[in-house]
Design an enzyme around this catalytic site. Sequence first.
Site: not given
Length: 291
Positions: A63, A220, A222, A227
């Site tokens: 990351y 992931f 949220l 969408p």
Amino acid sequence: MTSTITIAPHSAHPLTVARLGYGTMRLTGPDIWGEPANRSEALQILREAVDAGVSFLDTADYYGEDVTNRLVREALHPYPAELVICTKVGATRRPDKSWVPYNRPEQLRASIDNNLRILGQEQIQLVHLRLMGAGPVPLDEQLGAMFELQREGKVLHVGLSNVTRAELEAGLQQGPIATVENMYGHAQRTTLAHAHGTNPGGAEVLDLCEQHGIPLIPFFSLLHALPQADTRVAEVARRHGVTEAQLNIAWLLHKSPWLLPIPGTSQLAHLRENLAAATIRLSAEEMAYLE
């Protein structure tokens, strides 16, 4: 803070953490690359999360690269005794920001050493082997390297990430799997195919995790809920006076006691909203409706 969950409960070194953790990935720049847009806010998020009772942080040396690990160390070292820092290995980033496997035994060892160095630790409490799809390095060879690092004391517990049911079953035959980290949320429960491969959904492994007492850590949750609006989620959220994102966290916490959500954000206001979701109480009727 909400209830607790125990990682590797039957091992010699169980780890008990609060059932709402924090995922650091969103603290990086665009495309999970580079420094955060607001470094001081990123550091404040980490400190406030831990001060609020978060005792499980999810990070990875790819990351940034190394950005979230450096932020974690700067914000929190020396680490509180109750804090569990979980990292991931098995992937790396190219200069074009693409994600590629980095899972040969010598590469996994290099990743562990890098995580230890950047985080300032002598032992990583929990490491997820992130599977990157079919490739030249068999799963048993990858896991064998991880268990060797565990025997050496560099790793306390080994978990798997992005795994299918068959891969989890194979991993359990090879050694103790402490945790599983898969994509999972109310709107994203099945396997997701995309341009870079697939992300196995948490639904296909949740019952297996429950059967073996393995916490399932949704990632992931949220990002993929927002969408894809679900009118049921919106309705129940309005009834409770909360956001749909908060309702999704509450749904995960109610869905199974073996779920350990790690919602991430780069905004302090959203962190506070996410933490507040732990106080939402959903009835059995509401959970049935959301199903």
